[in-house]
Design an enzyme around this catalytic site. Sequence first.
Site, mmCIF file in Angstrom:
data_model
loop_
_atom_site.group_PDB
_atom_site.id
_atom_site.type_symbol
_atom_site.label_atom_id
_atom_site.label_comp_id
_atom_site.label_asym_id
_atom_site.label_seq_id
_atom_site.Cartn_x
_atom_site.Cartn_y
_atom_site.Cartn_z
ATOM 1 N N ASP A 84 0.839 -1.207 0.000
ATOM 2 C CA ASP A 84 0.000 0.000 0.000
ATOM 3 C C ASP A 84 0.867 1.246 0.000
ATOM 4 O O ASP A 84 0.505 2.261 0.571
ATOM 5 C CB ASP A 84 -0.867 0.029 1.267
ATOM 6 C CG ASP A 84 -1.963 -1.007 1.192
ATOM 7 O OD1 ASP A 84 -2.375 -1.335 0.073
ATOM 8 O OD2 ASP A 84 -2.405 -1.458 2.257
ATOM 9 N N LYS A 90 2.502 2.344 -5.071
ATOM 10 C CA LYS A 90 3.252 1.823 -6.223
ATOM 11 C C LYS A 90 2.615 2.181 -7.550
ATOM 12 O O LYS A 90 3.301 2.267 -8.558
ATOM 13 C CB LYS A 90 3.398 0.304 -6.124
ATOM 14 C CG LYS A 90 2.067 -0.422 -6.226
ATOM 15 C CD LYS A 90 2.187 -1.898 -6.012
ATOM 16 C CE LYS A 90 0.836 -2.581 -6.028
ATOM 17 N NZ LYS A 90 -0.094 -2.145 -4.978
ATOM 18 N N GLY A 138 -4.803 -3.377 -4.893
ATOM 19 C CA GLY A 138 -5.489 -2.227 -5.451
ATOM 20 C C GLY A 138 -4.520 -1.087 -5.591
ATOM 21 O O GLY A 138 -3.627 -0.930 -4.775
ATOM 22 N N HIS A 139 -4.649 -0.332 -6.648
ATOM 23 C CA HIS A 139 -3.805 0.843 -6.756
ATOM 24 C C HIS A 139 -4.555 1.969 -7.442
ATOM 25 O O HIS A 139 -5.407 1.753 -8.290
ATOM 26 C CB HIS A 139 -2.488 0.544 -7.473
ATOM 27 C CG HIS A 139 -2.590 -0.486 -8.534
ATOM 28 N ND1 HIS A 139 -2.246 -1.788 -8.351
ATOM 29 C CD2 HIS A 139 -3.040 -0.389 -9.797
ATOM 30 C CE1 HIS A 139 -2.465 -2.461 -9.445
ATOM 31 N NE2 HIS A 139 -2.942 -1.644 -10.343
ATOM 32 N N THR A 140 -4.230 3.177 -7.001
ATOM 33 C CA THR A 140 -4.906 4.365 -7.523
ATOM 34 C C THR A 140 -3.908 5.159 -8.337
ATOM 35 O O THR A 140 -2.775 5.346 -7.922
ATOM 36 C CB THR A 140 -5.379 5.254 -6.350
ATOM 37 O OG1 THR A 140 -6.063 4.417 -5.430
ATOM 38 C CG2 THR A 140 -6.297 6.359 -6.828
ATOM 39 N N GLN A 181 0.915 -6.692 -2.777
ATOM 40 C CA GLN A 181 1.279 -7.007 -1.384
ATOM 41 C C GLN A 181 2.778 -6.703 -1.221
ATOM 42 O O GLN A 181 3.196 -5.680 -1.659
ATOM 43 C CB GLN A 181 0.901 -8.443 -1.004
ATOM 44 C CG GLN A 181 -0.615 -8.674 -0.987
ATOM 45 C CD GLN A 181 -1.191 -8.927 -2.360
ATOM 46 O OE1 GLN A 181 -0.639 -9.667 -3.144
ATOM 47 N NE2 GLN A 181 -2.305 -8.310 -2.672
ATOM 48 N N ARG A 221 -11.121 0.092 3.752
ATOM 49 C CA ARG A 221 -10.850 -0.033 5.187
ATOM 50 C C ARG A 221 -9.831 1.009 5.622
ATOM 51 O O ARG A 221 -8.852 1.254 4.905
ATOM 52 C CB ARG A 221 -10.275 -1.426 5.495
ATOM 53 C CG ARG A 221 -11.289 -2.529 5.319
ATOM 54 C CD ARG A 221 -10.745 -3.855 5.761
ATOM 55 N NE ARG A 221 -9.628 -4.294 4.946
ATOM 56 C CZ ARG A 221 -8.911 -5.388 5.188
ATOM 57 N NH1 ARG A 221 -9.186 -6.132 6.237
ATOM 58 N NH2 ARG A 221 -7.929 -5.726 4.395
ATOM 59 N N ARG A 225 -6.605 2.482 7.067
ATOM 60 C CA ARG A 225 -5.288 1.871 7.306
ATOM 61 C C ARG A 225 -4.755 2.344 8.649
ATOM 62 O O ARG A 225 -4.931 3.509 9.019
ATOM 63 C CB ARG A 225 -4.315 2.281 6.219
ATOM 64 C CG ARG A 225 -4.705 1.731 4.864
ATOM 65 C CD ARG A 225 -3.740 2.199 3.789
ATOM 66 N NE ARG A 225 -4.155 1.706 2.498
ATOM 67 C CZ ARG A 225 -3.978 2.364 1.349
ATOM 68 N NH1 ARG A 225 -3.379 3.534 1.344
ATOM 69 N NH2 ARG A 225 -4.387 1.844 0.217
ATOM 70 N N LEU A 257 5.918 11.993 0.950
ATOM 71 C CA LEU A 257 6.659 12.831 1.897
ATOM 72 C C LEU A 257 5.829 14.065 2.271
ATOM 73 O O LEU A 257 5.879 14.549 3.405
ATOM 74 C CB LEU A 257 7.994 13.264 1.261
ATOM 75 C CG LEU A 257 8.949 13.997 2.198
ATOM 76 C CD1 LEU A 257 9.436 13.091 3.318
ATOM 77 C CD2 LEU A 257 10.159 14.554 1.436
ATOM 78 N N GLY A 274 3.255 14.313 -3.971
ATOM 79 C CA GLY A 274 1.847 14.614 -4.227
ATOM 80 C C GLY A 274 1.217 13.490 -5.018
ATOM 81 O O GLY A 274 1.919 12.602 -5.505
HETATM 82 P P1 IMP Z 1 -5.839 -11.752 1.761
HETATM 83 O O1 IMP Z 1 -4.707 -11.434 0.831
HETATM 84 O O2 IMP Z 1 -7.160 -11.217 1.267
HETATM 85 O O3 IMP Z 1 -5.892 -13.213 2.107
HETATM 86 O O4 IMP Z 1 -5.571 -11.003 3.140
HETATM 87 C C1 IMP Z 1 -4.530 -11.364 4.012
HETATM 88 C C2 IMP Z 1 -3.887 -10.123 4.622
HETATM 89 O O5 IMP Z 1 -3.191 -9.425 3.606
HETATM 90 C C3 IMP Z 1 -4.893 -9.119 5.211
HETATM 91 O O6 IMP Z 1 -4.311 -8.529 6.355
HETATM 92 C C4 IMP Z 1 -5.031 -8.098 4.102
HETATM 93 O O7 IMP Z 1 -5.429 -6.846 4.605
HETATM 94 C C5 IMP Z 1 -3.619 -8.074 3.558
HETATM 95 N N1 IMP Z 1 -3.567 -7.651 2.145
HETATM 96 C C6 IMP Z 1 -3.859 -8.360 1.056
HETATM 97 N N2 IMP Z 1 -3.662 -7.656 -0.056
HETATM 98 C C7 IMP Z 1 -3.200 -6.468 0.326
HETATM 99 C C8 IMP Z 1 -2.756 -5.312 -0.398
HETATM 100 O O8 IMP Z 1 -2.741 -5.216 -1.623
HETATM 101 N N3 IMP Z 1 -2.345 -4.292 0.369
HETATM 102 C C9 IMP Z 1 -2.308 -4.357 1.714
HETATM 103 N N4 IMP Z 1 -2.696 -5.396 2.418
HETATM 104 C C10 IMP Z 1 -3.138 -6.453 1.735
#
Ligand code: IMP
Length: 431
Positions: free
Chosen positions: A5, A8, A32-34, A218, A297, A299, A326, A409
């Site tokens: 997160d 990237k 997910g990425h924005t 991840q 959710r 963070r 930053l 930014g």
């Molecule tokens: P899962 O990948 O849905 O099985 O979730 C397992 C853990 O990885 C949880 O704590 C999720 O919040 C975290 N997680 C999975 N994908 C991401 C991501 O792209 N960014 C941040 N956390 C992630």
Amino acid sequence: AQWGDEGKGKVIDAMAGGAHAVIRGTGGSNAGHTIKIGQDQEFKMQLVPSGILHPSVWCFIGNGCVVDPAALLEELARLNGAGIDISKFRLSPLAHLVMPWHMLIDRLADHLGRLEPLGTTGRGIGPCYADKATRRGLRVCDLLADDLGERIARLRTFKAAELDALVPDASVAIPSSAALTQTLRNQGEALRPYVADTDVLAREALARGQHVLLEGAQAAMLDIDFGTYPYVTASSSTAAGCVVGSGLSPRDVSAIIGVAKAYTTRVGAGPFPSEMPPDIADPLRERGREYGTNSKRPRRCGWFDAPQVKYACRVSGITSLVLTKLDILSGLEKLQVVTAYEYDNDGYAEPPARLYGSTKLMPVMVPAPGWTEDITGIREWWQLPESARRYVELLEILVGTRIAAIGTGPHRDDMITRPPLTVPHYPVNGP
Ligand code: IMP
């Protein structure tokens, strides 16, 4: 670098212009990425690599990903509707499919058999990778196979029994075999034009001397081996995992760019030693819009954790870092940086994986002066306030890896580059 997160999307978008193809090789709709372009265009992606916004760049979902076909088709339709050219998108036939039972097991049974729930994204990722490992998975190529109906019928019976044993009567939510087969066949037909041997296409591009960018999802702290197990995702999400999942080999890698935030965030449950007190974390979360791209959710927010980034650099083999956001730290008079950990009177320069879940693992923090100036959009290193430059240099020294670029930014161009931006052999503006 750590959780995926770190911002990237913007970095991949900036680098994709120099690549023939961008490949995602791990995870699924949990990522997910924005990406922001101009003042008002914002794209939220789940599965499709960020490179799709460049009309000349091929975008692949590799063999190592797990794909929910409905979510993928929805994302492609959304991109197409926004005028994005999706004709260069391709999907590996070897990628596994997320089925309705995977999502149900993920959502209904996360708390079962564990000391506490993992707080997964609920997208069926873990159960899908589990079926891949038990050789009961369905792959993209199976969508197009003649015996799809037979396979679904067998799997459905088996999976319904498994689900009902976990949560009584939960399987009523799974569509009948006939309905599911029909849905999957339709999805297979819709995806057919995009299915291609992405590993072969990537290999051919390299053979022609073109560049291929592997997009992580991840990251090290969520990696199934090196992360904060059991609070991890279900795939190998270090740089090495991206290579396997894209169908390339370790010999093909010339640079590994890690993306780390100027502070730390994480979603879901699990240890977080550098977590800030709420009076600092809450306003930071708002300023930095620290909510999951797809899950929304909130963070959790913490100080920059140098040992953790150092660990991520080691396990992923990161050759240079991009430090994002930053600008979000502006206005904080005093910052803190984690420099080490203590456990039972022992000091640790890296988070000891086996102790990471312990509440007795204490961070050692040093204060660093903050700055009050708004630095949004600054593109030159020397235009940063002195204390912001000192802060970046402190992080760089503690982590021991070059911070080659700094995000200031949300927009595509809000970036300071410091030589070398990337290691040689990867020209950012095109091969
Ligand atoms: P899962 O990948 O849905 O099985 O979730 C397992 C853990 O990885 C949880 O704590 C999720 O919040 C975290 N997680 C999975 N994908 C991401 C991501 O792209 N960014 C941040 N956390 C992630």
